[in-house]
Design an enzyme around this catalytic site. Structure first.
Site, mmCIF file in Angstrom:
data_model
loop_
_atom_site.group_PDB
_atom_site.id
_atom_site.type_symbol
_atom_site.label_atom_id
_atom_site.label_comp_id
_atom_site.label_asym_id
_atom_site.label_seq_id
_atom_site.Cartn_x
_atom_site.Cartn_y
_atom_site.Cartn_z
ATOM 1 N N ARG A 26 39.240 -63.518 -13.089
ATOM 2 C CA ARG A 26 39.905 -63.060 -14.309
ATOM 3 C C ARG A 26 39.410 -61.664 -14.657
ATOM 4 O O ARG A 26 38.212 -61.433 -14.856
ATOM 5 C CB ARG A 26 39.656 -64.009 -15.480
ATOM 6 C CG ARG A 26 40.373 -63.529 -16.750
ATOM 7 C CD ARG A 26 40.591 -64.614 -17.772
ATOM 8 N NE ARG A 26 39.361 -64.996 -18.462
ATOM 9 C CZ ARG A 26 39.353 -65.752 -19.566
ATOM 10 N NH1 ARG A 26 40.502 -66.202 -20.065
ATOM 11 N NH2 ARG A 26 38.217 -66.082 -20.132
ATOM 12 N N GLU A 83 48.496 -66.572 -24.080
ATOM 13 C CA GLU A 83 47.535 -67.121 -25.040
ATOM 14 C C GLU A 83 47.755 -66.602 -26.457
ATOM 15 O O GLU A 83 46.805 -66.407 -27.218
ATOM 16 C CB GLU A 83 46.103 -66.845 -24.573
ATOM 17 C CG GLU A 83 45.856 -65.447 -24.058
ATOM 18 C CD GLU A 83 44.488 -65.308 -23.390
ATOM 19 O OE1 GLU A 83 43.602 -66.129 -23.655
ATOM 20 O OE2 GLU A 83 44.321 -64.369 -22.601
ATOM 21 N N HIS A 86 35.089 -62.972 -20.596
ATOM 22 C CA HIS A 86 34.167 -63.495 -21.607
ATOM 23 C C HIS A 86 32.809 -63.836 -20.995
ATOM 24 O O HIS A 86 32.227 -64.873 -21.306
ATOM 25 C CB HIS A 86 34.758 -64.735 -22.267
ATOM 26 C CG HIS A 86 35.937 -64.458 -23.148
ATOM 27 N ND1 HIS A 86 35.843 -63.700 -24.290
ATOM 28 C CD2 HIS A 86 37.231 -64.840 -23.051
ATOM 29 C CE1 HIS A 86 37.034 -63.616 -24.864
ATOM 30 N NE2 HIS A 86 37.893 -64.293 -24.127
#
Length: 264
Positions: A77, A156, A52
């Site tokens: 990540r 998630e 992100h």
């Protein structure tokens, strides 16, 4: 003769070797300067976010170089579970990777295969060309690659929560990180990370992962939630982000010196 180098301990080793949880923050800005400032703050780990944020491969390499002199552990990540991207991250020097949106044990097993050399995996061989092996200056890198790499997966979604025990039990998964933001969206309460249903799902995941003998972590910017999750047995927690600190800090400056009426 070339210098023979050693690599720092992995995040797996840092967690198992510590008598307390590991506290860290996100690095999302893409700035090596900001990353270096954060690396020297005294936190245990940094999450370099390739999902992100505008952080690509070249930037990730620069960020890892910027934080390398400091006693902080970087976890990178990946943008997805793509095996090619994971190979590239390992080759550029990411020893510790976090893979988002892992919903099943089969997907987790594929992630593990992606970071292991054949015959146990499918990672391409390019150690002589890569910073990961310090251009073959790390002795026996390929033979010992599993020791130099740690793999964490992110739960998630509601599906991931239901499969958390099986995901954690996959050989080669070193830990599970819970993402309350996407979990909230998955459970139909978008933007409500502290909703009782989300918190309950996080706790269920904690119990399943810990029962499998693996460390579990979580993202929790709210100090009260962070403490609740630490009390519940979290081994690693993210408690802030570089961009969030800058946003809130600059807003506080504007509020202090300008105020709501736009006049200083």
């Amino acid at each position: 003769m070339p210098i023979r180098l050693t690599l720092p301990p992995t995040f797996r080793d840092r967690i198992t070797g510590s008598d307390r949880p590991q506290l860290g923050m996100w690095v999302c800005s893409g700035s090596p300067l900001v990353a270096e400032i954060c690396a020297g703050a005294g936190l245990d780990w940094l999450l370099i976010d390739g999902e992100h944020s505008p952080i690509g491969l070249e930037t990730t390499s620069a960020l890892l170089q910027a934080v390398a002199p400091y006693p902080v552990t970087p976890l990178v990540r990946a943008p997805s579970d793509d095996a090619v991207v994971l190979k590239q991250l390992l080759d550029l020097g990411a020893q510790n990777v976090l893979v988002p949106m892992v919903d099943t044990a089969e997907q987790a097993a594929d992630v593990v295969r992606a970071v292991r050399y054949p015959p146990r995996g499918v990672r391409g061989v390019g150690s002589a060309l890569s910073r990961g092996a310090r251009w073959n200056r790390v002795e026996n890198y390929m033979a010992d690659a599993d020791r130099y790499v740690s793999v964490f997966v992110q739960v998630e979604s509601g599906t991931g929560v239901e499969n958390a025990a099986e995901i954690a039990a996959v050989d080669g998964v070193d830990g599970v990180f819970v993402g309350p933001s996407d979990l909230a969206a998955s459970l139909g309460v978008l933007g409500q990370q502290t909703h009782p249903d989300v918190v309950a799902a996080v706790h269920r995941t904690f119990e399943a992962v810990r029962a499998a003998g693996k460390p579990v972590g979580v993202n929790a910017f709210d100090p009260e939630m962070a403490q609740e999750y630490l009390d519940a047995g979290a081994s690693f927690v993210l408690v802030g982000a570089d961009v969030a600190l800058l946003a809130r800090g600059s807003e506080a400056l504007a509020d202090r010196w300008i105020g709501d009426d736009g006049e200083s």
